[in-house]
Motif scaffolding. Structure first.
Motif, PDB file in Angstrom:
ATOM      1  N   GLN A  39      -5.331  -0.370-111.705  1.00  8.46           N
ATOM      2  CA  GLN A  39      -4.918   0.823-112.430  1.00  8.46           C
ATOM      3  C   GLN A  39      -4.873   2.055-111.529  1.00  8.46           C
ATOM      4  O   GLN A  39      -5.452   2.080-110.448  1.00  8.46           O
ATOM      5  CB  GLN A  39      -5.886   1.092-113.588  1.00  8.46           C
ATOM      6  N   ASN A  50      -5.703   9.492-118.100  1.00  4.17           N
ATOM      7  CA  ASN A  50      -4.998   8.307-118.566  1.00  4.17           C
ATOM      8  C   ASN A  50      -5.068   7.239-117.478  1.00  4.17           C
ATOM      9  O   ASN A  50      -4.627   7.476-116.347  1.00  4.17           O
ATOM     10  CB  ASN A  50      -3.530   8.633-118.859  1.00  4.17           C
ATOM     11  N   SER A  52      -3.857   3.444-116.361  1.00  2.00           N
ATOM     12  CA  SER A  52      -2.862   2.432-116.698  1.00  2.00           C
ATOM     13  C   SER A  52      -2.375   1.733-115.438  1.00  2.00           C
ATOM     14  O   SER A  52      -2.650   2.176-114.320  1.00  2.00           O
ATOM     15  CB  SER A  52      -1.683   3.068-117.446  1.00  2.00           C
ATOM     16  N   SER A  55       2.846   3.978-115.378  1.00  2.00           N
ATOM     17  CA  SER A  55       2.988   5.204-116.162  1.00  2.00           C
ATOM     18  C   SER A  55       4.445   5.651-116.183  1.00  2.00           C
ATOM     19  O   SER A  55       5.171   5.488-115.199  1.00  2.00           O
ATOM     20  CB  SER A  55       2.134   6.336-115.569  1.00  2.00           C
ATOM     21  N   GLY A 100       1.406   5.347-120.884  1.00  2.78           N
ATOM     22  CA  GLY A 100       0.644   4.477-119.997  1.00  2.78           C
ATOM     23  C   GLY A 100       0.675   3.041-120.492  1.00  2.78           C
ATOM     24  O   GLY A 100       0.340   2.783-121.650  1.00  2.78           O
ATOM     25  N   GLN A 102      -0.553  -1.001-120.073  1.00  2.00           N
ATOM     26  CA  GLN A 102      -1.681  -1.774-119.556  1.00  2.00           C
ATOM     27  C   GLN A 102      -1.263  -3.132-119.005  1.00  2.00           C
ATOM     28  O   GLN A 102      -2.091  -3.890-118.521  1.00  2.00           O
ATOM     29  CB  GLN A 102      -2.723  -1.972-120.672  1.00  2.00           C
TER      30      GLN A 102
END
Length: 247
Positions: A39, A50, A52, A55, A100, A102
């Motif tokens: 991430q 945020n 992720s 993005s 964002g 995952q």
């Protein structure tokens, strides 16, 4: 591994390099950010964090980026008038919120960007298109572009070294300045003056990539001098041009 990779053509810019963090900044492009390992963190203007793996950032949204370890980021910048931006806007209802994800949309596509980082030559535009296809579900959107604005965009790109006034551009398409300003922002997504600045930035970076000196590239791109370009670049991308450009 290459120290950095840079591609800038036809309204699409892709940069990859050892950028661990940026300052709070905003630019006039829709942006996709992906890191090679795990991430990354995006902090918005309110201080919200945020995390992720990918993005999507709307244009003109202030944000700060950071990643850690050996992870290498890939930043994809898309002109707000480009069809890729339009498709992302419509799919994710991009306005003021940072999106964002995952999970990566397609490992094979992202691996091609990894290979590019390592020095392999790939068709960057092709794989950017495939990535946008994956992110938008392969949908193709038909946008109702006003031909007067399309013609204006072309004129802007051909006249970057000249002074451009909104009154003159409006007169060319037989509109009042106020009506033209409204129409331009409605179709492009950002105001007239901001778009000119973004177009000048694109042109200057493309010129540097082609091997022109920073001085010549800045002059041809319409910047008054090197400090003006450097200040604008840092405000847009959160890093100094000397850290990512050679010229």
């Amino acid at each position: 591994m290459e120290a950095f990779r840079l591609f800038f053509k036809d309204g699409i810019g892709v940069y990859s390099g050892h950028v661990a963090t940026t300052k709070l900044h905003a630019h006039h492009a829709t942006e996709i950010i992906y890191c090679t390992q795990g991430q990354h963190k995006i902090i918005d203007n309110s201080g919200k964090e945020n995390f992720s793996v990918l993005s999507i950032i709307p244009h003109d949204i202030k944000h700060q980026f950071s990643c850690h370890g050996n992870s290498i980021p890939v930043f994809i910048f898309m002109d707000p008038f480009h069809q890729f931006s339009e498709r992302l806007k419509q799919t994710y209802q991009l306005d003021k919120e940072i999106i964002g994800l995952q999970k990566l949309p397609n490992e094979q596509i992202m691996n091609e960007f990894k290979h590019w980082i390592m020095g392999k030559e790939i068709d960057v535009m092709h794989y950017t298109r495939l990535l946008v296809d994956q992110l938008t579900g392969h949908h193709t959107y038909s946008t109702q572009s006003d031909q007067r604005i399309v013609n204006s965009i072309q004129h802007i790109k051909e006249s970057l070294s000249q002074e451009m006034r909104i009154e003159d551009m409006a007169s060319k398409v037989h509109l009042s300045a106020s009506r033209y300003a409204h129409l331009f922002k409605e179709h492009v997504g950002i105001p007239f003056r901001r778009y000119i600045l973004w177009a000048r930035m694109q042109s200057t970076v493309e010129s540097i990539i082609l091997g022109n000196s920073l001085t010549i590239a800045c002059y041809d791109g319409g910047f008054s001098d090197l400090p003006h370009f450097s200040k604008t670049f840092t405000e847009m991308f959160g890093v100094a041009p000397s850290s990512v450009l050679k010229g």
